[in-house]
Design a protein around this motif. Structure first.
Motif, PDB file in Angstrom:
ATOM      1  N   VAL A  17       0.695  -1.341  -0.347  1.00 27.63           N
ATOM      2  CA  VAL A  17       0.510  -0.145   0.612  1.00 27.63           C
ATOM      3  C   VAL A  17       0.952   1.273  -0.121  1.00 27.63           C
ATOM      4  O   VAL A  17       0.074   2.644  -0.124  1.00 27.63           O
ATOM      5  CB  VAL A  17      -0.894  -0.045   1.201  1.00 27.63           C
ATOM      6  N   LEU A  22      -0.354   1.958  -6.011  1.00 29.88           N
ATOM      7  CA  LEU A  22      -0.862   2.410  -4.733  1.00 29.88           C
ATOM      8  C   LEU A  22      -0.359   3.685  -3.910  1.00 29.88           C
ATOM      9  O   LEU A  22      -1.421   4.381  -3.982  1.00 29.88           O
ATOM     10  CB  LEU A  22      -1.196   0.759  -3.722  1.00 29.88           C
ATOM     11  N   ARG A  23       0.782   3.591  -3.979  1.00 29.56           N
ATOM     12  CA  ARG A  23       1.719   4.853  -3.046  1.00 29.56           C
ATOM     13  C   ARG A  23       1.329   6.002  -3.409  1.00 29.56           C
ATOM     14  O   ARG A  23       0.176   7.345  -3.485  1.00 29.56           O
ATOM     15  CB  ARG A  23       3.021   4.922  -2.944  1.00 29.56           C
ATOM     16  N   GLN A  26      -2.664   7.534  -3.976  1.00 28.59           N
ATOM     17  CA  GLN A  26      -3.210   7.922  -2.545  1.00 28.59           C
ATOM     18  C   GLN A  26      -2.175   9.572  -2.536  1.00 28.59           C
ATOM     19  O   GLN A  26      -2.911  10.380  -2.083  1.00 28.59           O
ATOM     20  CB  GLN A  26      -2.598   6.759  -1.207  1.00 28.59           C
ATOM     21  N   VAL A  31      -7.016   8.204  -4.368  1.00 27.49           N
ATOM     22  CA  VAL A  31      -7.552   7.014  -3.276  1.00 27.49           C
ATOM     23  C   VAL A  31      -7.252   7.424  -1.939  1.00 27.49           C
ATOM     24  O   VAL A  31      -6.230   7.514  -1.612  1.00 27.49           O
ATOM     25  CB  VAL A  31      -6.438   5.328  -4.305  1.00 27.49           C
ATOM     26  N   ILE A  33      -6.601   4.147   1.197  1.00 24.04           N
ATOM     27  CA  ILE A  33      -6.663   3.269   1.366  1.00 24.04           C
ATOM     28  C   ILE A  33      -7.092   2.910   2.935  1.00 24.04           C
ATOM     29  O   ILE A  33      -5.927   3.350   4.108  1.00 24.04           O
ATOM     30  CB  ILE A  33      -5.507   2.413   0.698  1.00 24.04           C
ATOM     31  N   SER A 103     -12.979   0.110 -10.479  1.00 20.88           N
ATOM     32  CA  SER A 103     -12.957   1.013 -10.990  1.00 20.88           C
ATOM     33  C   SER A 103     -13.689   2.441 -11.159  1.00 20.88           C
ATOM     34  O   SER A 103     -13.171   3.663 -10.756  1.00 20.88           O
ATOM     35  CB  SER A 103     -11.487   1.482 -11.975  1.00 20.88           C
ATOM     36  N   LEU A 146      -4.661  -7.752  -2.909  1.00 22.48           N
ATOM     37  CA  LEU A 146      -4.132  -7.031  -3.390  1.00 22.48           C
ATOM     38  C   LEU A 146      -4.309  -6.950  -4.576  1.00 22.48           C
ATOM     39  O   LEU A 146      -3.853  -5.856  -5.569  1.00 22.48           O
ATOM     40  CB  LEU A 146      -2.894  -7.168  -3.108  1.00 22.48           C
ATOM     41  N   MET A 149      -6.924  -4.547  -6.261  1.00 23.22           N
ATOM     42  CA  MET A 149      -6.736  -3.393  -5.497  1.00 23.22           C
ATOM     43  C   MET A 149      -6.133  -2.459  -6.658  1.00 23.22           C
ATOM     44  O   MET A 149      -6.364  -1.564  -6.820  1.00 23.22           O
ATOM     45  CB  MET A 149      -6.160  -3.163  -4.208  1.00 23.22           C
ATOM     46  N   ASP A 150      -4.406  -3.451  -6.687  1.00 24.97           N
ATOM     47  CA  ASP A 150      -3.790  -3.157  -7.595  1.00 24.97           C
ATOM     48  C   ASP A 150      -4.224  -2.373  -9.354  1.00 24.97           C
ATOM     49  O   ASP A 150      -4.128  -1.817  -9.506  1.00 24.97           O
ATOM     50  CB  ASP A 150      -2.566  -4.105  -7.509  1.00 24.97           C
ATOM     51  N   VAL A 153      -7.486   0.040  -8.773  1.00 29.63           N
ATOM     52  CA  VAL A 153      -6.841   1.684  -8.584  1.00 29.63           C
ATOM     53  C   VAL A 153      -6.407   2.527  -9.247  1.00 29.63           C
ATOM     54  O   VAL A 153      -5.958   3.489  -9.972  1.00 29.63           O
ATOM     55  CB  VAL A 153      -5.957   1.589  -7.212  1.00 29.63           C
ATOM     56  N   ARG A 154      -5.085   1.085 -10.647  1.00 24.59           N
ATOM     57  CA  ARG A 154      -4.993   2.129 -11.462  1.00 24.59           C
ATOM     58  C   ARG A 154      -5.690   2.227 -12.462  1.00 24.59           C
ATOM     59  O   ARG A 154      -5.064   2.979 -13.504  1.00 24.59           O
ATOM     60  CB  ARG A 154      -3.112   0.964 -12.534  1.00 24.59           C
TER      61      ARG A 154
END
Ligand code: ADE
Length: 224
Positions: A17, A22-23, A26, A31, A33, A103, A146, A149-150, A153-154
């Motif tokens: 995360v 993902l970083r 945020q 986003v 998390i 998404s 994970l 999520m990955d 999120v992209r």
């Protein structure tokens, strides 16, 4: 988008995360998390959340109460509109089309099982979507959460620097993507295809289309 993850192993998320897309998502404020420890919703003084199965048998079952309390607390905290997803090998198989659909959600609550899974009443009471990332058994839902999520999120608008690359990548138009090359033009006798060095955009597009079709036929004929 707010992504809440309910898990018995929050530490499994800290590296992923805080890295890569993902970083960045945020940091851009696109986003949020939020990793929630299921044990925080235990009613037991030792923070236990599992018990042996009624009727006997191997393993432990995650109890209904902490799972329902965790989800209800998130919903009471403004996540009423979030899509609830239970990670389980018994779920509907996740793919790129599912990633695109997710998404567009305002929020996701990812519920990770472990051991023999959840008490069945988690399903009957919360009615989650049940999602699997493939026909194999993981130790728990965390790695599946994970992966989802990955991949989701992209796709959230604004997360990737160049959204054009999304249109061309594998699965977006049904098949696999064409091969990529960069410097140097030759390495150990392996040369970059001449057409890519020539600057004729029409020829490059045609070559890429053909290579993508060839790859799909050879590696993933099931996608055709
Ligand atoms: N939990 C255990 N195995 C899983 C899988 N293949 N997909 C999603 N969740 C899981």
């Amino acid at each position: 988008m707010i992504v809440d993850v309910v898990t018995l192993f929050p530490e499994m998320f800290s590296g992923a995360v805080g890295s890569s897309i993902l970083r960045i998502a945020q940091e851009k404020g696109l986003v949020r998390i939020n990793v929630v420890n299921l044990r925080d919703f235990s009613t037991d003084k030792h923070r236990k959340v599992d018990a042996p199965p009624y009727g006997g048998g191997a393993g432990m079952v995650i109890q209904v109460e902490p799972a329902v309390r965790a989800v209800e607390s998130l919903r009471a905290d403004g996540r009423g509109g979030s899509r609830l997803i239970l990670l389980t090998p018994a779920g509907r198989k996740f793919d790129q089309a599912a990633a695109w659909a997710l998404s567009k959600e305002k929020g996701l609550i990812l519920l990770c099982g472990h051991y023999e899974g959840f008490d069945e009443r988690v399903r009957t009471l919360l009615q989650p979507d049940e999602v699997s990332i493939g026909d194999y058994i993981l130790t728990g839902g965390e790695i599946a959460a994970l992966a989802i999520m990955d991949s989701v999120v992209r796709l959230v608008p604004g997360v990737l620097g160049s959204p054009d690359s999304l249109k061309e990548e594998s699965f977006s138009s049904g098949g696999l993507e064409y091969p990529h090359y960069t410097r140097p033009p030759e390495f150990r006798g392996e040369r970059v295809p001449e057409v890519l060095l020539g600057g004729d955009h029409k020829k490059v597009s045609e070559w890429r289309r053909e290579r993508a079709a060839e790859r799909t036929r050879e590696s993933r004929p099931d996608l055709i």
